[in-house]
Design a protein around this motif. Structure first.
Motif, PDB file in Angstrom:
ATOM      1  N   ASP A 273      -4.413  -3.021  -8.015  1.00  0.00           N
ATOM      2  CA  ASP A 273      -3.997  -2.099  -6.952  1.00  0.00           C
ATOM      3  C   ASP A 273      -2.921  -2.815  -6.127  1.00  0.00           C
ATOM      4  N   THR A 274      -1.650  -2.526  -6.430  1.00  0.00           N
ATOM      5  CA  THR A 274      -0.580  -3.303  -5.784  1.00  0.00           C
ATOM      6  C   THR A 274      -0.388  -2.890  -4.318  1.00  0.00           C
ATOM      7  N   GLY A 275      -0.800  -1.660  -3.969  1.00  0.00           N
ATOM      8  CA  GLY A 275      -0.787  -1.280  -2.547  1.00  0.00           C
ATOM      9  C   GLY A 275      -1.722  -2.195  -1.768  1.00  0.00           C
ATOM     10  N   ALA A 276      -2.876  -2.502  -2.370  1.00  0.00           N
ATOM     11  CA  ALA A 276      -3.840  -3.401  -1.715  1.00  0.00           C
ATOM     12  C   ALA A 276      -3.230  -4.790  -1.539  1.00  0.00           C
ATOM     13  N   MET A 277      -2.358  -5.199  -2.476  1.00  0.00           N
ATOM     14  CA  MET A 277      -1.735  -6.524  -2.361  1.00  0.00           C
ATOM     15  C   MET A 277      -0.777  -6.557  -1.162  1.00  0.00           C
ATOM     16  N   TYR A 278       0.032  -5.480  -1.010  1.00  0.00           N
ATOM     17  CA  TYR A 278       0.925  -5.426   0.160  1.00  0.00           C
ATOM     18  C   TYR A 278       0.104  -5.359   1.449  1.00  0.00           C
ATOM     19  N   ARG A 279      -1.002  -4.620   1.400  1.00  0.00           N
ATOM     20  CA  ARG A 279      -1.870  -4.534   2.578  1.00  0.00           C
ATOM     21  C   ARG A 279      -2.470  -5.914   2.908  1.00  0.00           C
ATOM     22  N   ALA A 280      -2.802  -6.690   1.860  1.00  0.00           N
ATOM     23  CA  ALA A 280      -3.382  -8.024   2.081  1.00  0.00           C
ATOM     24  C   ALA A 280      -2.375  -8.931   2.800  1.00  0.00           C
TER      25      ALA A 280
ATOM     26  N   ALA B 165       1.186  -1.949   9.631  1.00  0.00           N
ATOM     27  CA  ALA B 165       1.880  -3.231   9.436  1.00  0.00           C
ATOM     28  C   ALA B 165       2.363  -3.391   7.992  1.00  0.00           C
ATOM     29  N   THR B 166       1.790  -2.626   7.067  1.00  0.00           N
ATOM     30  CA  THR B 166       2.166  -2.771   5.655  1.00  0.00           C
ATOM     31  C   THR B 166       3.594  -2.287   5.407  1.00  0.00           C
ATOM     32  N   ARG B 167       4.025  -1.333   6.197  1.00  0.00           N
ATOM     33  CA  ARG B 167       5.367  -0.756   6.001  1.00  0.00           C
ATOM     34  C   ARG B 167       6.473  -1.821   6.091  1.00  0.00           C
TER      35      ARG B 167
ATOM     36  N   VAL C  87       6.210  -4.977   5.878  1.00  0.00           N
ATOM     37  CA  VAL C  87       5.951  -6.002   4.852  1.00  0.00           C
ATOM     38  C   VAL C  87       6.506  -5.531   3.502  1.00  0.00           C
ATOM     39  N   ALA C  88       6.207  -4.254   3.159  1.00  0.00           N
ATOM     40  CA  ALA C  88       6.653  -3.731   1.853  1.00  0.00           C
ATOM     41  C   ALA C  88       8.155  -3.462   1.832  1.00  0.00           C
ATOM     42  N   ASP C  89       8.753  -3.324   3.013  1.00  0.00           N
ATOM     43  CA  ASP C  89      10.207  -3.110   3.083  1.00  0.00           C
ATOM     44  C   ASP C  89      10.996  -4.392   2.823  1.00  0.00           C
TER      45      ASP C  89
ATOM     46  N   VAL D 200       9.661 -10.389   0.259  1.00  0.00           N
ATOM     47  CA  VAL D 200       8.217 -10.238   0.044  1.00  0.00           C
ATOM     48  C   VAL D 200       8.004  -9.533  -1.300  1.00  0.00           C
ATOM     49  N   ARG D 201       8.825  -8.518  -1.562  1.00  0.00           N
ATOM     50  CA  ARG D 201       8.679  -7.772  -2.829  1.00  0.00           C
ATOM     51  C   ARG D 201       8.893  -8.707  -4.022  1.00  0.00           C
ATOM     52  N   GLU D 202       9.859  -9.641  -3.878  1.00  0.00           N
ATOM     53  CA  GLU D 202      10.088 -10.601  -4.976  1.00  0.00           C
ATOM     54  C   GLU D 202       8.835 -11.415  -5.256  1.00  0.00           C
TER      55      GLU D 202
ATOM     56  N   GLY E 292       0.854   1.697  -8.112  1.00  0.00           N
ATOM     57  CA  GLY E 292       1.718   1.367  -6.981  1.00  0.00           C
ATOM     58  C   GLY E 292       2.836   2.364  -6.823  1.00  0.00           C
ATOM     59  N   ARG E 293       4.012   1.853  -6.472  1.00  0.00           N
ATOM     60  CA  ARG E 293       5.186   2.714  -6.307  1.00  0.00           C
ATOM     61  C   ARG E 293       6.291   2.323  -7.279  1.00  0.00           C
ATOM     62  N   ASP E 294       6.337   0.991  -7.594  1.00  0.00           N
ATOM     63  CA  ASP E 294       7.473   0.434  -8.351  1.00  0.00           C
ATOM     64  C   ASP E 294       7.028  -0.225  -9.644  1.00  0.00           C
ATOM     65  N   GLN E 295       5.828   0.092 -10.103  1.00  0.00           N
ATOM     66  CA  GLN E 295       5.294  -0.651 -11.252  1.00  0.00           C
ATOM     67  C   GLN E 295       6.057  -0.330 -12.542  1.00  0.00           C
TER      68      GLN E 295
ATOM     69  N   GLU F 203       5.870  11.091   6.851  1.00  0.00           N
ATOM     70  CA  GLU F 203       6.621   9.906   7.322  1.00  0.00           C
ATOM     71  C   GLU F 203       6.542   8.770   6.309  1.00  0.00           C
ATOM     72  N   ARG F 204       5.322   8.523   5.795  1.00  0.00           N
ATOM     73  CA  ARG F 204       5.135   7.423   4.828  1.00  0.00           C
ATOM     74  C   ARG F 204       5.900   7.688   3.541  1.00  0.00           C
ATOM     75  N   ASP F 205       5.863   8.937   3.078  1.00  0.00           N
ATOM     76  CA  ASP F 205       6.591   9.282   1.841  1.00  0.00           C
ATOM     77  C   ASP F 205       8.069   8.962   2.000  1.00  0.00           C
TER      78      ASP F 205
ATOM     79  N   GLY G  43       9.485   6.866   4.082  1.00  0.00           N
ATOM     80  CA  GLY G  43       9.658   5.407   4.104  1.00  0.00           C
ATOM     81  C   GLY G  43       9.589   4.839   2.692  1.00  0.00           C
ATOM     82  N   ASP G  44       8.648   5.311   1.888  1.00  0.00           N
ATOM     83  CA  ASP G  44       8.476   4.792   0.526  1.00  0.00           C
ATOM     84  C   ASP G  44       9.672   5.160  -0.359  1.00  0.00           C
ATOM     85  N   LYS G  45      10.248   6.360  -0.095  1.00  0.00           N
ATOM     86  CA  LYS G  45      11.394   6.792  -0.925  1.00  0.00           C
ATOM     87  C   LYS G  45      12.686   6.094  -0.517  1.00  0.00           C
ATOM     88  N   ASP G  46      12.795   5.772   0.789  1.00  0.00           N
ATOM     89  CA  ASP G  46      14.042   5.210   1.308  1.00  0.00           C
ATOM     90  C   ASP G  46      14.176   3.703   1.095  1.00  0.00           C
ATOM     91  N   ARG G  47      13.080   3.049   0.714  1.00  0.00           N
ATOM     92  CA  ARG G  47      13.091   1.589   0.591  1.00  0.00           C
ATOM     93  C   ARG G  47      14.213   1.175  -0.371  1.00  0.00           C
ATOM     94  N   PRO G  48      15.103   0.247   0.066  1.00  0.00           N
ATOM     95  CA  PRO G  48      16.250  -0.092  -0.797  1.00  0.00           C
ATOM     96  C   PRO G  48      15.827  -0.733  -2.118  1.00  0.00           C
TER      97      PRO G  48
HETATM   98  O1   DC Z   1      -0.902   2.663  -2.138  1.00  0.00           O
HETATM   99  P1   DC Z   1      -1.091   2.231  -0.680  1.00  0.00           P
HETATM  100  O2   DC Z   1      -1.064   3.353   0.296  1.00  0.00           O
HETATM  101  O3   DC Z   1      -2.322   1.379  -0.516  1.00  0.00           O
HETATM  102  O4   DC Z   1       0.172   1.301  -0.364  1.00  0.00           O
HETATM  103  C1   DC Z   1       0.334   0.691   0.876  1.00  0.00           C
HETATM  104  C2   DC Z   1       1.815   0.579   1.206  1.00  0.00           C
HETATM  105  O5   DC Z   1       2.443  -0.334   0.313  1.00  0.00           O
HETATM  106  C3   DC Z   1       2.586   1.884   1.095  1.00  0.00           C
HETATM  107  O6   DC Z   1       3.445   2.027   2.236  1.00  0.00           O
HETATM  108  C4   DC Z   1       3.455   1.741  -0.103  1.00  0.00           C
HETATM  109  C5   DC Z   1       3.585   0.251  -0.285  1.00  0.00           C
HETATM  110  N1   DC Z   1       3.610  -0.124  -1.697  1.00  0.00           N
HETATM  111  C6   DC Z   1       4.809  -0.519  -2.216  1.00  0.00           C
HETATM  112  O7   DC Z   1       5.825  -0.529  -1.516  1.00  0.00           O
HETATM  113  N2   DC Z   1       4.873  -0.917  -3.522  1.00  0.00           N
HETATM  114  C7   DC Z   1       3.791  -0.902  -4.291  1.00  0.00           C
HETATM  115  N3   DC Z   1       3.867  -1.304  -5.562  1.00  0.00           N
HETATM  116  C8   DC Z   1       2.554  -0.471  -3.768  1.00  0.00           C
HETATM  117  C9   DC Z   1       2.507  -0.067  -2.449  1.00  0.00           C
END
Ligand code: DC
Length: 225
Positions: free
Chosen positions: A31-38, A91-93, A95-97, A101-103, A122-125, A173-175, A177-182
């Protein structure tokens, strides 16, 4: 090792699908979202400024994140509940931006894939982390169905603090943010199969993915009949 990626927005059923699929296959669920949350939780605990990208990346690189028996562990401590609280979600936003950190997270995720067959969500798997995955699925659902799902999940956990309307508002709002991430923006890989989960049961969605997996040659060697 073998990889199935499940990307898509929050509330489309990724986590339940990934968990059940992984258990049917006998594979690991990442669960990569959980990793960003961690990382976000660790930053809050250690007072690392959320706008200090270098410090966040160093922090991310120093963490030991593991998935065991359906729980997420940070440096040996079960953080499965803590990472879902609103303060950590907010706070995850940033961090994930942060690209660096993404690297770090991409490297960590690829490292795990060398040891285990993975169902990774996740979002980018499918787009960034595992462009050569054996099967890529993008799970989507209507905004109202997703908000309703997240509302009911919260109620199940005894959390009545937000109405469906409030959840829908923060979801929009979250969607965005997730779509706009460079880097690592939420999008379906060009070769992903898109499944709309509205009106389908969890079992049905998992069976659709299993069928696709069989079609990709992930047959009985990998899928217990
Ligand atoms: O899936 P989630 O809601 O637990 O993800 C938490 C946040 O992490 C969400 O803003 C999207 C981001 N995320 C990401 O940027 N890339 C991923 N692979 C997984 C999650």
């Amino acid at each position: 090792m073998k990889i199935i990626t499940l990307d898509g927005p929050a509330g489309a059923g990724k986590s339940s699908t990934a968990k059940l699929l992984a258990s049917k296959l006998g594979w690991c669920h990442m669960d990569t979202g959980a990793m960003y949350r961690a990382v976000a939780l660790a930053a809050l605990q250690r007072n690392v400024a959320l706008d200090n990208e270098k410090a966040l990346a160093e922090l991310a690189a120093s963490l030991d994140i593991q998935f065991l028996s359906g729980a997420v562990f940070l440096n040996g401590e079960d953080i499965s509940v803590e990472i879902r609280i609103d303060r950590v979600t907010a706070a995850t936003r940033p961090v994930a931006d942060a690209p660096s950190v993404r690297e770090e997270m991409t490297a960590m995720q690829r490292k795990l894939s060398r040891k285990f067959n993975l169902v990774t969500e996740g979002r980018d798997q499918g787009t960034v982390v595992f462009p050569c995955a054996e099967l890529k699925v993008y799970l989507d659902a209507s905004p109202s169905a997703r908000a309703a799902r997240r509302y009911h999940e919260r109620i199940e956990h005894g959390d009545k603090s937000h109405s469906i309307e409030e959840i829908l508002h923060s979801q929009i709002e979250r969607d965005q943010g997730d779509k706009d991430r460079p880097i690592g923006a939420m999008e379906a890989a060009k070769d992903a199969i898109i499944i709309h989960t509205d009106g389908f049961s969890l079992e049905n969605v998992v069976n659709q993915v299993l069928e696709l997996a069989r079609g990709r040659g992930l047959t009985s060697d990998y899928i217990p009949k």
